[in-house]
Design a protein around this motif. Structure first.
Motif, PDB file in Angstrom:
ATOM      1  N   ASN A  27       0.605  -1.336  -0.040  1.00  0.00           N
ATOM      2  CA  ASN A  27      -0.088  -0.088   0.032  1.00  0.00           C
ATOM      3  C   ASN A  27       0.928   1.257  -0.115  1.00  0.00           C
ATOM      4  O   ASN A  27       0.314   2.413   0.109  1.00  0.00           O
ATOM      5  CB  ASN A  27      -1.049   0.137   1.159  1.00  0.00           C
ATOM      6  N   GLY A  28       2.013   1.285  -0.338  1.00  0.00           N
ATOM      7  CA  GLY A  28       3.028   2.238  -0.357  1.00  0.00           C
ATOM      8  C   GLY A  28       3.590   2.833   0.758  1.00  0.00           C
ATOM      9  O   GLY A  28       4.030   4.214   0.836  1.00  0.00           O
ATOM     10  N   ARG A  29       3.606   2.288   2.157  1.00  0.00           N
ATOM     11  CA  ARG A  29       3.784   3.000   3.191  1.00  0.00           C
ATOM     12  C   ARG A  29       5.422   2.917   3.519  1.00  0.00           C
ATOM     13  O   ARG A  29       5.887   3.561   4.324  1.00  0.00           O
ATOM     14  CB  ARG A  29       3.099   2.708   4.330  1.00  0.00           C
ATOM     15  N   VAL A  30       5.908   1.791   3.102  1.00  0.00           N
ATOM     16  CA  VAL A  30       7.310   1.601   3.012  1.00  0.00           C
ATOM     17  C   VAL A  30       8.129   1.300   1.807  1.00  0.00           C
ATOM     18  O   VAL A  30       7.487   0.600   0.729  1.00  0.00           O
ATOM     19  CB  VAL A  30       7.498   0.279   4.143  1.00  0.00           C
ATOM     20  N   ALA A  31       9.307   1.912   1.601  1.00  0.00           N
ATOM     21  CA  ALA A  31       9.906   1.680   0.326  1.00  0.00           C
ATOM     22  C   ALA A  31      10.980   0.400   0.020  1.00  0.00           C
ATOM     23  O   ALA A  31      10.853  -0.256  -1.223  1.00  0.00           O
ATOM     24  CB  ALA A  31      11.062   2.797   0.168  1.00  0.00           C
ATOM     25  N   MET A  32      11.091  -0.265   1.358  1.00  0.00           N
ATOM     26  CA  MET A  32      11.936  -1.635   1.067  1.00  0.00           C
ATOM     27  C   MET A  32      11.513  -2.599   2.316  1.00  0.00           C
ATOM     28  O   MET A  32      11.223  -1.928   3.342  1.00  0.00           O
ATOM     29  CB  MET A  32      13.564  -1.369   1.187  1.00  0.00           C
ATOM     30  N   THR A  33      11.265  -3.807   1.767  1.00  0.00           N
ATOM     31  CA  THR A  33      11.004  -4.678   2.932  1.00  0.00           C
ATOM     32  C   THR A  33      11.610  -6.003   2.633  1.00  0.00           C
ATOM     33  O   THR A  33      12.119  -6.409   1.481  1.00  0.00           O
ATOM     34  CB  THR A  33       9.269  -4.963   2.824  1.00  0.00           C
ATOM     35  N   ILE A  34      11.515  -6.661   3.672  1.00  0.00           N
ATOM     36  CA  ILE A  34      12.175  -8.247   3.697  1.00  0.00           C
ATOM     37  C   ILE A  34      10.998  -9.116   3.556  1.00  0.00           C
ATOM     38  O   ILE A  34      10.062  -9.190   4.392  1.00  0.00           O
ATOM     39  CB  ILE A  34      12.990  -8.429   5.129  1.00  0.00           C
ATOM     40  N   ALA A  35      11.145  -9.974   2.536  1.00  0.00           N
ATOM     41  CA  ALA A  35      10.048 -11.185   2.558  1.00  0.00           C
ATOM     42  C   ALA A  35      10.765 -12.269   1.876  1.00  0.00           C
ATOM     43  O   ALA A  35      11.803 -12.159   1.242  1.00  0.00           O
ATOM     44  CB  ALA A  35       8.894 -10.496   1.623  1.00  0.00           C
ATOM     45  N   GLY A  36       9.899 -13.315   2.059  1.00  0.00           N
ATOM     46  CA  GLY A  36      10.162 -14.707   1.378  1.00  0.00           C
ATOM     47  C   GLY A  36       9.966 -14.776  -0.229  1.00  0.00           C
ATOM     48  O   GLY A  36       9.231 -13.908  -0.592  1.00  0.00           O
ATOM     49  N   TYR A  37      10.429 -15.875  -0.674  1.00  0.00           N
ATOM     50  CA  TYR A  37      10.072 -16.100  -2.181  1.00  0.00           C
ATOM     51  C   TYR A  37       8.577 -16.169  -2.512  1.00  0.00           C
ATOM     52  O   TYR A  37       8.113 -15.836  -3.386  1.00  0.00           O
ATOM     53  CB  TYR A  37      10.609 -17.486  -2.391  1.00  0.00           C
ATOM     54  N   ASP A  38       7.671 -16.792  -1.366  1.00  0.00           N
ATOM     55  CA  ASP A  38       6.428 -16.660  -1.428  1.00  0.00           C
ATOM     56  C   ASP A  38       5.640 -15.171  -1.886  1.00  0.00           C
ATOM     57  O   ASP A  38       4.322 -15.103  -2.075  1.00  0.00           O
ATOM     58  CB  ASP A  38       5.717 -17.480  -0.426  1.00  0.00           C
ATOM     59  N   TYR A  39       6.185 -14.287  -1.418  1.00  0.00           N
ATOM     60  CA  TYR A  39       5.748 -13.046  -1.573  1.00  0.00           C
ATOM     61  C   TYR A  39       5.752 -12.431  -3.013  1.00  0.00           C
ATOM     62  O   TYR A  39       4.873 -11.875  -3.395  1.00  0.00           O
ATOM     63  CB  TYR A  39       6.592 -12.104  -0.648  1.00  0.00           C
ATOM     64  N   VAL A  40       6.400 -13.031  -3.949  1.00  0.00           N
ATOM     65  CA  VAL A  40       6.490 -12.738  -5.044  1.00  0.00           C
ATOM     66  C   VAL A  40       5.202 -13.070  -5.690  1.00  0.00           C
ATOM     67  O   VAL A  40       4.437 -12.357  -6.600  1.00  0.00           O
ATOM     68  CB  VAL A  40       7.652 -13.609  -5.982  1.00  0.00           C
ATOM     69  N   SER A  41       4.342 -14.151  -5.546  1.00  0.00           N
ATOM     70  CA  SER A  41       2.992 -14.628  -5.867  1.00  0.00           C
ATOM     71  C   SER A  41       2.185 -13.493  -5.315  1.00  0.00           C
ATOM     72  O   SER A  41       1.206 -13.287  -6.344  1.00  0.00           O
ATOM     73  CB  SER A  41       2.609 -15.991  -5.509  1.00  0.00           C
ATOM     74  N   GLN A  42       2.322 -13.075  -4.356  1.00  0.00           N
ATOM     75  CA  GLN A  42       1.181 -11.929  -3.872  1.00  0.00           C
ATOM     76  C   GLN A  42       1.264 -10.788  -4.548  1.00  0.00           C
ATOM     77  O   GLN A  42       0.420 -10.049  -5.033  1.00  0.00           O
ATOM     78  CB  GLN A  42       1.333 -11.752  -2.483  1.00  0.00           C
ATOM     79  N   LEU A  43       2.479 -10.319  -4.980  1.00  0.00           N
ATOM     80  CA  LEU A  43       2.887  -8.967  -5.700  1.00  0.00           C
ATOM     81  C   LEU A  43       2.320  -9.223  -6.896  1.00  0.00           C
ATOM     82  O   LEU A  43       1.658  -8.361  -7.627  1.00  0.00           O
ATOM     83  CB  LEU A  43       4.219  -8.792  -5.745  1.00  0.00           C
ATOM     84  N   THR A  44       2.356 -10.548  -7.763  1.00  0.00           N
ATOM     85  CA  THR A  44       1.874 -10.863  -8.964  1.00  0.00           C
ATOM     86  C   THR A  44       0.510 -10.688  -9.091  1.00  0.00           C
ATOM     87  O   THR A  44      -0.117 -10.086 -10.019  1.00  0.00           O
ATOM     88  CB  THR A  44       2.569 -12.065  -9.564  1.00  0.00           C
ATOM     89  N   GLN A  45      -0.074 -11.316  -8.112  1.00  0.00           N
ATOM     90  CA  GLN A  45      -1.651 -11.178  -7.914  1.00  0.00           C
ATOM     91  C   GLN A  45      -2.104  -9.949  -7.808  1.00  0.00           C
ATOM     92  O   GLN A  45      -3.021  -9.311  -8.671  1.00  0.00           O
ATOM     93  CB  GLN A  45      -2.069 -12.146  -6.724  1.00  0.00           C
ATOM     94  N   ALA A  46      -1.287  -8.975  -7.150  1.00  0.00           N
ATOM     95  CA  ALA A  46      -1.831  -7.523  -6.886  1.00  0.00           C
ATOM     96  C   ALA A  46      -1.742  -6.940  -8.314  1.00  0.00           C
ATOM     97  O   ALA A  46      -2.663  -6.054  -8.723  1.00  0.00           O
ATOM     98  CB  ALA A  46      -1.088  -6.881  -5.946  1.00  0.00           C
TER      99      ALA A  46
END
Length: 307
Positions: free
Chosen positions: A111-130
């Motif tokens: 939602n744009g409140r942070v510029a950089m974050t730490i996440a795992g490989y599974d987060y790629v699919s969530q970003l793709t869905q968005a």
């Protein structure tokens, strides 16, 4: 990059005030817990809270102080969001007596409140869905993103991040169908299965030749495996936690003390000295009574000091 590079970059991009604040970095894209964020940050250093007998604390050291000071500076400068900061933004709102829910209210990166974050490989699919959802509905946020390796400590170059191994297999020594079991394990570690498994959006296979970005993405997939993972915790320490469940109170004491530091109720030196001293008291009580209730001596009282 080194952690110092990331911190400097995070300070450059952070801006705004109150609910409009844009933070530079988050150790978790859903929420903020200072103690666990600190563990994520310091993991490659493999700092020890106590010795291998759980009889003596080992936290009042220069390296522990450096880690806590780094972290306190980021929180107090609002480069990293605190739990209170996150409660100022996002959430449901009411329009014409109807509750409108923001589906990304809890994801501070999306939602744009942070510029950089730490996440795992599974987060790629969530970003793709968005991204796919945003193509159909302009009200859904979508971010332009890519992946880099975890930052490194100069004290431990080439190490960063964690790897979890799933679905490990073994054959029982008394198995009646040992040969069949071996054939099944061999298949599960074959190129054929790796090729099929590589389509997963949540796990990576161990055969690098099958690791490629999916769903039309072009992110730097090598960032997930270029560094050595943080070694697992010493099994001796794991066993101590099993044998002495009361050891969790050492961690609980630290959780309160780090909050004191972030709220400027204590200095880092005072907090670590308290953790060392009161932790030693707790360890001796736990040695005598590893499972049952303790007498309260050495526990945090919630008022900026320990008993």
């Amino acid at each position: 990059m080194a952690w110092t590079d990331i911190f400097n970059l995070a300070k450059r991009v952070a801006k705004g005030e109150g609910k409009d604040r844009k933070f530079g970095l988050a150790f978790n894209h859903y929420n903020s817990d200072p103690y666990w964020d600190l563990q994520t940050y310091a993991a490659p250093l493999q700092l020890k809270m106590f010795d291998k007998k759980a009889e003596k604390m080992s936290v009042d050291t220069a390296l522990w102080k450096k880690v806590w000071n780094d972290f306190a500076d980021l929180y107090q400068s609002k480069i990293i969001p605190s739990p209170a900061d996150l409660n100022l933004g996002g959430g449901d709102h009411i329009k014409n007596s109807v509750i409108i829910t923001d589906p990304f209210q809890s994801d501070i990166f999306m939602n744009g409140r942070v510029a950089m974050t730490i996440a795992g490989y599974d987060y790629v699919s969530q970003l793709t869905q968005a991204r796919d959802a945003a193509a159909k509905n302009p009200k859904i946020p979508s971010v332009d993103w890519d992946v880099v390796t975890m930052p490194q400590f100069t004290e431990v170059p080439g190490t960063g991040g964690n790897i979890m191994l799933n679905n490990l297999m073994a054959i029982n020594a008394n198995a009646q169908n040992g040969e069949d079991a071996w054939d099944f394990i061999a298949f599960n570690n074959s190129k054929e299965w790796a090729r099929l498994k590589s389509r997963s959006s949540y796990e990576m296979v161990s055969r690098k030749s099958f690791l490629k970005p999916k769903d039309g993405n072009t992110y730097n997939i090598a960032a997930f495996y270029s560094l050595k993972p943080v070694p697992p915790q010493d099994p001796v320490i794991d066993r101590l936690y099993e044998e002495k469940p009361n050891l969790y109170q050492i961690r609980q004491l630290a959780q309160q003390l780090i909050l004191d530091v972030l709220e400027k109720k204590r200095s880092v030196d005072e907090a670590l000295e308290t953790w060392q001293t009161q932790g030693d008291v707790l360890l001796q009580q736990i040695k005598t009574n590893p499972n049952g209730p303790l007498d309260g001596t050495g526990t945090y009282d919630g008022g900026g000091k320990t008993n």
